[in-house]
Design an enzyme around this catalytic site. Structure first.
Site: not given
Length: 812
Positions: A453, A455
């Site tokens: 997402c 990271e």
């Protein structure tokens, strides 16, 4: 707005979205249609082959790394070799487009799981009778009690299991292997024969006096076998393509098939030399990684524009490649990714996790290794491909640096404008700060990026393993009940005092932090146990080939072989817990609008009718995170700082020596966490989703996107690995060059203030509500969910309602 006028406006908005789809050539249009229309199905092939391998006893007595490598080789020798009609890139996990294999050695689906997946209303995975029969008669009996998931749950404490069942956390690795990793330049500069030479040299260097000599030698043997496995797979494809060419009547297609066969004989055995070879080379690596295990979030090509640009520049200069041909190859590559749905979950996750997205992420922009602007012609090509193809996958990430040209950011916002949720935007200068703070070399930080997402990690050099979501609002609920979970009546926490006796907000804060620390202690012990089990039982020798330092250290990716090792936990519900603590501070302790007794009773009664006035006071008379109010924003900052402080004090994990870090993102866990959490002091009723990412509570940010940016940027995100921010804009805000430039400047200002990430849903509330009423008419409506986009009508209603409830900003 009258109903008739509203319907007209909705239809016009949807027509604009459909009209924005760019033209593509006939080949790509056909491949895309096949991909998006294919029914997602479970392929039984991998489960059958892997079960057959282990039952055969071929690897009996071998070390675990060698067993896993031999299993991988057996797979590569026996899996199908699908070639989609007209495709230019080969390799597919499964037997055809939108088919997905299972991984019974990791976790075995029960017959009930298969039924749930096949019959669920939203995003089903179709399971045919042949697969059911195979599972019932062979797969389930063979793996019962022997999966890694079984071993994990057998080794975790009762405290851990009780908290897990109560929804205090989820666990990423109880049914999926470590993921959130990406390829680096090693992939594009090396072939398997080069790596086999590295392995041979390292074997010769090993000294029997080394106490780890045996383990290292076994890992190197496994890596060598894994390399051979992929060479076999590529050779099989070369032979198939040559045979197809012999039988092909169309002259142009015959030429393509022969060229593809030639490429398969060169890569991945050798480092790629051309643009086409580079894409095929990477794709063989990708398919190998996701056949070997089922990584949570699929493997990523990382900084793809950086990796491909030298090949593009050389081929164009030599007359071997045109811009249009490069785009066609990229679009064919895009569709390969879309043809690989996420691996289906088991148990409660099969009922709660609704997406086919496997989170392959393509990073665009950022900086070069030398610190100069990283935007190039391939960056713009990738944005054009994204704009034209508009598939569920791959995900993208626009890495924004002050050194990038404004036209790059404006171009990306033009892609966002029609409103299908892509691309999201990331503060790349801030990502470098994060990497340097964690001890990465400057060059490694500059070649880092984002996966999953939001990271951040050092691409091709780091195992940054995510361990699960952590339900902050649930822990506040337990704090307010002195260690008891009111949903189950069980004492899961510690006694931190009856809140009715608290005289100050600081007493409540201290109690909350003690509960957080109590649960983190349990979760962190579990993380280290799970990590050790993966290192022993589930090595990944093929993935290890492509990650820097694994061969040099003769250690597996899952056992600390990578240059950098990090362990993350993901915090969920920051907005909800901030608003809740603000409510208590404001109304119970400062203004004394309500007593603690009254508030606790209202929560117990789920703000039933007699407490509606109290709820309205909370909703309308409380300072709100997301509206640039220091009263509440300071609480958010205090939560973030404290969580970082607690988590980073934990010692490195015993096996990988991984440092402990924190992310703030939910994927869709905020919906599940809301279901298991009662009413919260911010006025949220039981069962409704908690806030997602670092976004304000749904619908609470009423002062515009700039106010949200100011609130969010008061927290120090450089201390974290990433923080997800969702925003919803009305479509007219991205119409016209001037509006795009205004939003671009606002994003850059947000990033200069310290923001990490922002993504946009450009869609009206009216259109979303109409789509709920008439789902068949809105099958192609895509929205941003969390760190990914998905088809709105396929989402469960609870998640649809949560997206609708997010504030719709009407001005920048």
């Amino acid at each position: 707005m009258s109903d008739s006028l509203g319907c007209v406006a909705v239809e016009k908005e949807m027509q604009k979205k459909r009209a924005a789809v760019r033209p593509m050539n006939e080949r790509i249009a056909k491949l895309r249609e096949e991909s998006v229309r294919a029914e997602v199905r479970i392929s039984d092939e991998r489960a059958r082959i892997i079960t057959e391998f282990y039952r055969s006893g071929i690897a009996a007595g071998k070390s675990f790394p060698v067993q896993r490598a031999m299993a991988f080789k057996y797979l590569m020798e026996h899996v199908s070799l699908p070639v989609e009609d007209g495709q230019l890139i080969v390799g597919l996990r499964g037997t055809g487009p939108q088919e997905v294999p299972t991984y019974p050695e990791m976790c075995t689906h029960s017959m009930k799981d298969l039924e749930i997946l096949n019959s669920r209303e939203n995003m089903p995975y179709r399971v045919d009778d042949k697969t059911r029969e195979l599972y019932e008669k062979e797969v389930i009996p063979a793996w019962k009690g022997n999966t890694l998931r079984d071993i994990i749950f057998d080794n975790l404490s009762t405290e851990w299991l009780e908290a897990y069942k109560a929804g205090i956390w989820t666990e990423f690795m109880e049914q999926r292997a470590p993921g959130h990793t990406a390829g680096g330049e090693r992939i594009f500069k090396n072939g398997l024969l080069d790596i086999k030479e590295e392995i041979k040299k390292k074997m010769q260097e090993l000294k029997p006096s080394d106490p780890e000599y045996y383990d290292k030698m076994e890992e190197l043997k496994a890596m060598d076998i894994a390399a051979d496995a992929m060479l076999i797979y590529a050779e099989r494809y070369a032979e198939k393509l040559e045979k197809m060419a012999e039988e092909e009547e169309d002259f142009e297609r015959r030429k393509e098939l022969n060229e593809m066969a030639k490429i398969c004989r060169r890569v991945p055995a050798h480092a790629p030399k051309t643009f086409w070879e580079a894409l095929q080379h990477y794709w063989f690596v990708h398919v190998g990684v996701v056949y070997e295990t089922n990584p949570w979030d699929s493997y990523n090509p990382g900084r793809l524009d950086q990796h491909l640009y030298p090949f593009y520049e050389k081929d164009v200069a030599e007359g071997k490649l045109t811009r249009e041909k490069a785009k066609e190859l990229l679009e064919a590559f895009w569709i390969k990714i879309n043809n690989q749905p996420a691996v289906p979950k088991v148990g409660v996750t099969a009922e709660e996790s609704f997406t086919y997205n496997d989170f392959t992420k393509i990073n665009i922009g950022g900086l070069k290794e030398d610190g100069s602007d990283g935007v190039n012609e391939v960056s713009y090509l990738l944005l054009e491909v994204l704009d034209e193809i508009r598939t569920l996958q791959p995900n993208t990430a626009v890495l924004v640096s002050d050194k990038n040209p404004e036209r790059f950011l404006v171009k990306a916002l033009k892609v966002v404008g029609p409103g299908f949720g892509e691309p999201p935007f990331f503060n790349f200068d801030g990502a470098i700060v994060k990497m340097l703070r964690q001890g990465k070399k400057l060059e490694d930080a500059r070649t880092a990026g984002v996966s999953g997402c939001v990271e951040t990690g050092a691409f091709g050099k780091e195992a940054y393993i995510l361990t699960g979501y952590f339900n902050l609002p649930k822990i506040l609920e337990i704090t307010l009940n002195n260690g008891i979970d009111p949903q189950s009546g069980k004492k899961l926490g510690i006694e931190t005092g009856d809140p009715k006796g608290f005289k100050t907000f600081d007493e409540l804060w201290d109690a909350f932090i003690k509960q957080v620390k109590h649960f983190l202690d349990i979760k962190m012990k579990g993380n280290d146990i799970i990590e050790a089990l993966f290192a022993k039982y589930m090595p990944v020798p093929f993935l290890s080939l492509w990650t820097d330092d694994c061969v040099e250290k003769a250690k597996d990716y899952n056992a600390g072989g990578t240059r950098y090792n990090t362990q993350y936990i993901q915090m969920v519900g920051l907005g909800t817990v901030t608003y809740s603590l603000t409510t208590i501070k404001c109304h119970v302790f400062d203004k004394k609008t309500v007593s603690m007794d009254e508030l606790l009773e209202a929560l117990k009664q789920n703000f039933e009718e007699k407490y509606e006035m109290m709820r309205q006071i909370i909703l309308n008379k409380t300072p709100r995170y997301g509206e640039d109010d220091d009263y509440t924003d300071e609480i958010a900052k205090k939560i973030v700082d404290k969580l970082v402080e607690i988590i980073e004090k934990y010692p490195p994990s015993p096996v990988r020596k991984a440092s402990k870090r924190v992310y703030f993102l939910p994927t869709t866990a905020h919906v599940y966490f809301g279901k298991v959490t009662g009413a919260t002091p911010d006025g949220r009723k039981a069962g409704f989703p908690v806030s997602e990412g670092v976004s304000p509570v749904q619908g609470s940010d009423k002062k515009g996107i700039a106010a949200v940016f100011r609130s969010v940027s008061k927290c120090d995100w450089d201390k974290t690995g990433g923080a997800l921010l969702n925003q919803k804009l009305t479509p007219d805000l991205l119409e016209g060059e001037e509006n795009l430039r205004k939003l671009a400047r606002l994003i850059k200002t947000f990033f200069n203030m310290g923001g990490h990430h922002v993504q946009f849903n450009v869609v009206s509330v009216e259109l979303l509500r109409e789509a709920q009423k008439r789902p068949k008419d809105f099958q192609d409506l895509m929205v941003r969910v969390a760190g990914y986009s998905d088809y709105f009508v396929n989402l469960p209603k609870g998640l649809q309602d949560e997206i609708i409830a997010r504030t719709e900003h009407k001005e920048v």
